[in-house]
Design a protein around this motif. Sequence first.
Motif, short mmCIF file in Angstrom:
data_model
loop_
_atom_site.label_atom_id
_atom_site.label_comp_id
_atom_site.label_asym_id
_atom_site.label_seq_id
_atom_site.Cartn_x
_atom_site.Cartn_y
_atom_site.Cartn_z
N LEU A 155 0.83 -1.21 0.00
CA LEU A 155 0.00 0.00 0.00
C LEU A 155 0.87 1.26 0.00
CD1 LEU A 155 -3.05 0.77 0.11
CD2 LEU A 155 -2.74 1.05 2.56
N TRP A 201 -3.92 4.61 -8.05
CA TRP A 201 -3.21 4.05 -6.91
C TRP A 201 -3.74 2.65 -6.58
CZ3 TRP A 201 -4.20 5.83 -1.23
CH2 TRP A 201 -3.37 5.13 -0.37
N MET A 202 -5.05 2.49 -6.55
CA MET A 202 -5.63 1.19 -6.22
C MET A 202 -5.33 0.16 -7.32
SD MET A 202 -6.87 1.19 -3.22
CE MET A 202 -5.51 2.26 -2.75
N TYR A 250 -1.81 -0.83 -6.61
CA TYR A 250 -1.77 -1.67 -5.41
C TYR A 250 -2.23 -3.09 -5.74
CZ TYR A 250 -2.78 -3.19 -0.62
OH TYR A 250 -2.82 -3.88 0.58
#
Length: 78
Positions: free
Chosen positions: A26, A47-48, A51
Amino acid sequence: MTKASKIPRRYAGLLMGLLMALSMGLIMSFVVTVINLGLRGDFLVKWMIAYAGSLPIGLPTALLVTPIVKSIVDRMTE
């Protein structure tokens, strides 16, 4: 946390590796996404995605490396 809801100690290494992989993945995906894209409107989505893409590599790596590192640290310390 009650005793009945605790995870047995024999799973401590596995749990340690899992939590390390999730938290490090993360944080690292956040930093790399900021470096590559900056803070823009679709940052959270990007970002997700980063990740989610890092977990298939980070999770098995952490689970394999954690016991090795623990063994090395145990030999280096009293």
